[in-house]
Design a protein around this motif. Structure first.
Motif, short mmCIF file in Angstrom:
data_model
loop_
_atom_site.label_atom_id
_atom_site.label_comp_id
_atom_site.label_asym_id
_atom_site.label_seq_id
_atom_site.Cartn_x
_atom_site.Cartn_y
_atom_site.Cartn_z
N LEU A 90 0.82 -1.20 0.00
CA LEU A 90 0.00 0.00 0.00
C LEU A 90 0.86 1.26 0.00
CD1 LEU A 90 -2.73 1.46 0.28
CD2 LEU A 90 -2.48 1.20 2.75
N ILE A 91 1.88 1.28 0.84
CA ILE A 91 2.78 2.43 0.92
C ILE A 91 3.44 2.68 -0.44
CG2 ILE A 91 4.91 3.30 1.96
CD1 ILE A 91 3.95 1.65 4.52
N GLN A 92 3.91 1.62 -1.07
CA GLN A 92 4.55 1.76 -2.38
C GLN A 92 3.54 2.21 -3.43
OE1 GLN A 92 7.64 1.89 -2.81
NE2 GLN A 92 7.96 1.69 -4.98
N ALA A 93 2.30 1.70 -3.36
CA ALA A 93 1.26 2.10 -4.31
C ALA A 93 0.96 3.59 -4.20
CB ALA A 93 0.00 1.27 -4.09
N ILE A 94 0.91 4.10 -2.97
CA ILE A 94 0.67 5.53 -2.77
C ILE A 94 1.80 6.33 -3.40
CG2 ILE A 94 0.50 7.37 -1.04
CD1 ILE A 94 -0.83 5.25 0.80
N TYR A 95 3.02 5.90 -3.18
CA TYR A 95 4.18 6.57 -3.77
C TYR A 95 4.12 6.52 -5.31
CZ TYR A 95 8.93 7.39 -5.31
OH TYR A 95 10.03 7.86 -5.99
N LEU A 96 3.91 5.34 -5.85
CA LEU A 96 3.97 5.15 -7.30
C LEU A 96 2.87 5.90 -8.04
CD1 LEU A 96 4.88 1.38 -7.52
CD2 LEU A 96 6.37 3.34 -8.00
N MET A 97 1.72 6.07 -7.41
CA MET A 97 0.61 6.70 -8.13
C MET A 97 0.89 8.16 -8.45
SD MET A 97 -2.42 7.25 -5.39
CE MET A 97 -3.38 8.09 -6.61
N ARG A 98 1.80 8.80 -7.75
CA ARG A 98 2.12 10.20 -8.02
C ARG A 98 3.10 10.35 -9.19
NH1 ARG A 98 -1.24 13.25 -6.87
NH2 ARG A 98 0.10 14.99 -6.40
N LEU A 99 3.88 9.34 -9.45
CA LEU A 99 4.94 9.45 -10.45
C LEU A 99 4.43 9.70 -11.88
CD1 LEU A 99 7.44 6.78 -9.12
CD2 LEU A 99 7.51 9.26 -8.80
N PRO A 100 3.39 9.01 -12.36
CA PRO A 100 2.98 9.24 -13.75
C PRO A 100 2.11 10.48 -13.96
CG PRO A 100 1.67 7.49 -12.80
CD PRO A 100 2.69 7.88 -11.77
N SER A 101 1.85 11.25 -12.90
CA SER A 101 0.96 12.41 -13.03
C SER A 101 1.54 13.49 -13.95
CB SER A 101 0.67 13.02 -11.66
OG SER A 101 1.81 13.71 -11.15
N GLY A 102 2.86 13.55 -14.04
CA GLY A 102 3.49 14.58 -14.85
C GLY A 102 3.44 15.95 -14.21
N LEU A 103 3.07 16.03 -12.92
CA LEU A 103 2.90 17.31 -12.25
C LEU A 103 4.02 17.64 -11.25
CD1 LEU A 103 -0.94 17.20 -11.64
CD2 LEU A 103 0.29 18.56 -13.33
N LEU A 104 5.01 16.75 -11.17
CA LEU A 104 6.06 16.95 -10.18
C LEU A 104 7.44 16.97 -10.83
CD1 LEU A 104 4.75 14.48 -7.46
CD2 LEU A 104 4.57 16.97 -7.42
N ASN A 105 8.26 17.92 -10.42
CA ASN A 105 9.66 17.92 -10.84
C ASN A 105 10.45 16.88 -10.07
OD1 ASN A 105 9.49 19.98 -12.75
ND2 ASN A 105 9.78 21.57 -11.20
N SER A 106 10.13 16.75 -8.79
CA SER A 106 10.78 15.75 -7.95
C SER A 106 9.80 15.31 -6.88
CB SER A 106 12.06 16.29 -7.30
OG SER A 106 11.74 17.33 -6.39
N TYR A 107 10.06 14.12 -6.34
CA TYR A 107 9.13 13.54 -5.37
C TYR A 107 9.88 12.49 -4.58
CZ TYR A 107 4.87 11.07 -3.81
OH TYR A 107 3.88 10.49 -3.08
N LYS A 108 9.76 12.56 -3.26
CA LYS A 108 10.36 11.51 -2.45
C LYS A 108 9.51 11.28 -1.20
CE LYS A 108 14.25 13.96 -1.05
NZ LYS A 108 15.59 14.06 -0.46
N VAL A 109 9.67 10.09 -0.66
CA VAL A 109 8.97 9.70 0.56
C VAL A 109 10.03 9.26 1.56
CG1 VAL A 109 7.29 8.14 1.57
CG2 VAL A 109 6.96 8.96 -0.76
N ILE A 110 9.94 9.81 2.75
CA ILE A 110 10.88 9.47 3.82
C ILE A 110 10.10 8.90 4.99
CG2 ILE A 110 12.59 10.38 5.44
CD1 ILE A 110 12.93 12.75 3.42
N GLU A 111 10.49 7.70 5.43
CA GLU A 111 9.85 7.17 6.64
C GLU A 111 10.47 7.87 7.84
OE1 GLU A 111 8.25 3.13 8.75
OE2 GLU A 111 9.57 2.93 7.02
N LEU A 112 9.62 8.29 8.75
CA LEU A 112 10.06 9.03 9.92
C LEU A 112 10.14 8.11 11.13
CD1 LEU A 112 7.85 12.20 9.42
CD2 LEU A 112 10.24 11.86 8.74
N MET A 113 11.09 8.38 11.98
CA MET A 113 11.32 7.59 13.19
C MET A 113 11.05 8.46 14.42
SD MET A 113 14.91 5.99 14.56
CE MET A 113 14.98 4.60 13.46
N PRO A 114 10.21 7.98 15.34
CA PRO A 114 9.98 8.76 16.56
C PRO A 114 11.28 8.93 17.36
CG PRO A 114 8.37 7.00 16.36
CD PRO A 114 9.41 6.77 15.30
N SER A 115 11.36 10.01 18.10
CA SER A 115 12.55 10.34 18.86
C SER A 115 12.97 9.22 19.81
CB SER A 115 12.32 11.63 19.64
OG SER A 115 13.45 11.98 20.37
#
Length: 137
Positions: A90-115
């Motif tokens: 699911l996480i990868q699908a959310i990421y991948l669905m933005r790539l073919p939109s043609g609306l982004l110059n760059s795009y990345k997803v970073i998993e965050l870690m609690p302190s």
């Protein structure tokens, strides 16, 4: 075009059956960083709206949550923090669905870690460094 992308996002998120069963405690935290291109900025200018509210329903249907949605001053990027059920596909699908939109110059997803997890990682690092015989001490 932006409305179509939001509609697709909503459908993907709503019909992801594994997400509904995910326990809130198993949610993972991510930051999405997108740099809209000229076409996206043109759309945003012509259709001003609160972007956070436009995606909140889709993430809520997943069992997730949009924690924050910011635009960086002077850098042309948006920064979205979310919680998403612990489902790599699911996480990868959310990421991948933005790539073919043609609306982004760059795009990345970073998993965050609690302190508190970082504190534990630092303790483990210190232990590992103390046991590493290849390092000068």
């Amino acid at each position: 075009m932006f409305k179509q992308i939001i509609a697709v996002l909503t459908l993907v998120l709503v019909f992801s059956s594994s997400a509904f069963a995910a326990d809130k405690e198993e949610n993972r935290h991510f930051m999405f960083i997108g740099e809209p291109n000229a076409a996206a900025w043109q759309y945003l200018i012509e259709n001003p709206a609160d972007r956070k509210s436009s995606v909140e329903g889709a993430f809520k249907a997943l069992g997730g949550e949009v924690v924050s949605y910011y635009f960086g001053l002077g850098d042309g990027k948006n920064y979205i923090t979310v919680t998403i059920p612990n489902d790599n596909e699911l996480i990868q699908a959310i990421y991948l669905m933005r790539l073919p939109s043609g609306l982004l110059n760059s795009y990345k997803v970073i998993e965050l870690m609690p302190s508190e997890q970082m504190t534990k990682a630092l303790i483990k690092t210190k232990q590992m460094l103390n046991n590493d015989t290849t390092l000068k001490k």
